[in-house]
Design a protein around this motif. Structure first.
Motif, PDB file in Angstrom:
ATOM      1  N   ILE A 212       0.846  -1.196   0.000  1.00  0.00           N
ATOM      2  CA  ILE A 212       0.000   0.000   0.000  1.00  0.00           C
ATOM      3  C   ILE A 212       0.878   1.242   0.000  1.00  0.00           C
ATOM      4  CG2 ILE A 212      -1.745   1.307   1.275  1.00  0.00           C
ATOM      5  CD1 ILE A 212      -2.841  -1.352   2.316  1.00  0.00           C
ATOM      6  N   VAL A 221      -0.016   1.524  -3.944  1.00  0.00           N
ATOM      7  CA  VAL A 221      -1.080   0.524  -3.953  1.00  0.00           C
ATOM      8  C   VAL A 221      -1.593   0.226  -5.359  1.00  0.00           C
ATOM      9  CG1 VAL A 221      -3.029   2.124  -3.635  1.00  0.00           C
ATOM     10  CG2 VAL A 221      -3.150  -0.195  -2.674  1.00  0.00           C
ATOM     11  N   ASN A 222      -1.397   1.148  -6.304  1.00  0.00           N
ATOM     12  CA  ASN A 222      -1.847   0.912  -7.681  1.00  0.00           C
ATOM     13  C   ASN A 222      -0.686   0.626  -8.626  1.00  0.00           C
ATOM     14  OD1 ASN A 222      -0.878   3.552  -7.516  1.00  0.00           O
ATOM     15  ND2 ASN A 222      -2.295   4.324  -9.086  1.00  0.00           N
ATOM     16  N   SER A 226       1.628  -4.344  -7.052  1.00  0.00           N
ATOM     17  CA  SER A 226       0.548  -4.362  -6.059  1.00  0.00           C
ATOM     18  C   SER A 226      -0.749  -4.864  -6.675  1.00  0.00           C
ATOM     19  CB  SER A 226       0.336  -2.958  -5.486  1.00  0.00           C
ATOM     20  OG  SER A 226       1.495  -2.494  -4.830  1.00  0.00           O
ATOM     21  N   VAL A 227      -1.076  -4.359  -7.846  1.00  0.00           N
ATOM     22  CA  VAL A 227      -2.331  -4.738  -8.494  1.00  0.00           C
ATOM     23  C   VAL A 227      -2.320  -6.217  -8.871  1.00  0.00           C
ATOM     24  CG1 VAL A 227      -3.785  -4.374 -10.531  1.00  0.00           C
ATOM     25  CG2 VAL A 227      -2.840  -2.412  -9.294  1.00  0.00           C
ATOM     26  N   LEU A 230      -2.986  -8.135  -5.666  1.00  0.00           N
ATOM     27  CA  LEU A 230      -4.379  -7.991  -5.258  1.00  0.00           C
ATOM     28  C   LEU A 230      -5.305  -8.750  -6.199  1.00  0.00           C
ATOM     29  CD1 LEU A 230      -6.219  -6.151  -3.226  1.00  0.00           C
ATOM     30  CD2 LEU A 230      -6.856  -5.099  -5.397  1.00  0.00           C
ATOM     31  N   TYR A 383      -8.387   1.539   1.701  1.00  0.00           N
ATOM     32  CA  TYR A 383      -7.990   0.329   0.973  1.00  0.00           C
ATOM     33  C   TYR A 383      -9.101  -0.714   1.009  1.00  0.00           C
ATOM     34  CZ  TYR A 383      -5.680  -4.222   0.375  1.00  0.00           C
ATOM     35  OH  TYR A 383      -5.360  -5.501  -0.009  1.00  0.00           O
ATOM     36  N   MET A 401      -7.760   0.006  -7.196  1.00  0.00           N
ATOM     37  CA  MET A 401      -6.552   0.489  -6.542  1.00  0.00           C
ATOM     38  C   MET A 401      -6.143   1.873  -7.041  1.00  0.00           C
ATOM     39  SD  MET A 401      -5.871  -1.613  -4.141  1.00  0.00           S
ATOM     40  CE  MET A 401      -7.684  -1.728  -3.975  1.00  0.00           C
TER      41      MET A 401
END
Length: 414
Positions: A212, A221-222, A226-227, A230, A383, A401
């Motif tokens: 994050i 986080v994007n 990260s994506v 997720l 989040y 995100m």
């Protein structure tokens, strides 16, 4: 960046607490489940320190942070408090906790013996504002009977994400009696949020090289890493159907119940989850392994646990430091903890030799503290809100995100 201060109402600030002790009386806020141990150690401490008394006041976890904040604001505080490690830094940020690192070291506390990540949970602006005594991390729990039924080796859980997906697919289906079985338990809702979803999804981002926030608290986080992490967590429910239909209602308690009755074959969980499953059904064949990770990578988990803190307004700070140092003993922590001691030498004691908890013990080496910035609790809510959008299918993982990143960036810019 403007600091987000923890606030309480002016009415609450006027509340008078029964905790303030006399000149040689220490007031110790312990947890209800540890009251007996606290009283036993208090008696031992009193015997070593004639003229000192210790008053034990047990608490429950629900509302503990608010109670501590009210006590700090009123200036009428206990001397020693057991607190979840995730709120140590937010409490220190208010100015209401004493910096105790040097004082503890003067009393002989060897911070080199403590799990480094645990000490991080108590460190703010270069000062130590707490002393960890309990640490914990999730491991991978699985149903050995389900493995056999699906044609999998019950002694060999998956180690990589590729194997994890293959196992989850094989485990998703039905038992011979027709009851449904899902490969993995995803937490996407329930009353105990955002913590449950955070502890179960953030490691997917970390293991993939994302998160994050980055090392300098930059918003990542994007990011692609990260994506991608997720998306795997979300796809277990939305794309593959390996998680049950109740995913958006499932917190940790719901997942453990589904696991216990065989409706979910694999979940991330703590040592307490193992114990509760076996208390409900002593014949349950539970397996425990490290959390699966990307090929060539390593596991990751959020470090949970508890710290001792001393309020700045405590009447007997020096004695409280002495009591905290007394509790730094690995042998005492081994008794006081319900999971593992923060003092690493305590892990060698016989209590922690149970092979059933070997993976949890090993996961401590891969556990990371949550980011230690005052806005973290707000960030986790942002989040979680956008994670739910991805789980609902109203947004893609990238879109959700991106939206989270925009809100978090705005928060940190204020």
């Amino acid at each position: 960046m403007r600091k987000t201060l923890l606030r309480i109402t002016s009415l609450a600030a006027l509340v008078m607490w029964p905790s303030m002790g006399s000149a040689q009386e220490l007031v110790w806020w312990t947890m209800s489940w540890n009251e007996a141990n606290a009283r036993a150690f208090a008696d031992e401490f009193i015997a070593e320190n004639p003229g000192v008394t210790v008053r034990i006041e047990p608490n429950v976890a629900g509302g503990l942070q608010s109670r501590v904040l009210i006590a700090i604001q009123s200036g009428n505080t206990p001397d020693l408090i057991d607190i979840q490690n995730g709120v140590n830094i937010p409490l220190a940020e208010t100015g209401g906790l004493a910096a105790i690192g040097d004082a503890l070291a003067s009393e002989g506390v060897d911070f080199e013996d403590f799990l480094p990540a645990a000490v991080e949970t108590a460190t703010y602006n270069g000062q130590v504002y707490g002393m960890p005594f309990q640490v914990e991390a999730h491991a991978f729990l699985y149903n050995k009977a389900a493995y056999r039924d699906a044609g999998l080796d019950p002694e060999t859980p998956p180690t990589t994400w590729k194997e994890f997906l293959e196992f989850s697919e094989a485990l998703t289906g039905s038992w011979s009696n027709g009851s449904p079985r899902y490969g993995y338990g995803v937490s996407g809702g329930g009353p105990d949020q955002p913590g449950n979803s955070l502890f179960r999804s953030l490691p997917f981002l970390w293991m993939n090289g994302g998160g994050i926030l980055g090392p300098d608290n930059e918003v990542i986080v994007n990011s692609p890493a990260s994506v991608e992490g997720l998306k795997l967590y979300v796809d277990l429910f939305t794309e593959y159907g390996y998680a049950p239909p109740s995913t958006l209602e499932n917190d940790s308690n719901a997942l453990r119940r589904l696991f216990s009755v065989g409706n979910v074959a694999q979940i991330p969980g703590a040592t307490s989850d193992v114990q509760r499953v076996l208390e409900a059904d002593p014949d349950f064949e539970i397996g425990v392994g490290l959390l699966p990770h990307p090929e060539g990578g390593e596991p990751a988990a959020i470090l949970g646990g508890w710290n001792f803190v001393i309020p700045e307004a405590a009447r007997n700070k020096e004695l409280a430091v002495k009591l905290a140092a007394f509790m730094a003993s690995p042998e005492r922590q081994a008794i006081y903890t319900t999971t593992f001691p923060a003092a690493q030498s305590g892990l060698d004691l016989p209590r922690f030799d149970d092979p059933l908890f070997a993976a949890h013990k090993e996961m401590l080496g891969f556990a990371r503290p949550q980011p230690t910035i005052p806005e973290w609790s707000q960030i986790t809510r942002i989040y979680y809100t956008h994670l739910q959008e991805a789980l609902l299918g109203s947004m893609s993982a990238q879109q959700s995100m991106d939206a989270a990143a925009a809100e978090i960036t705005a928060l940190l810019s204020n």
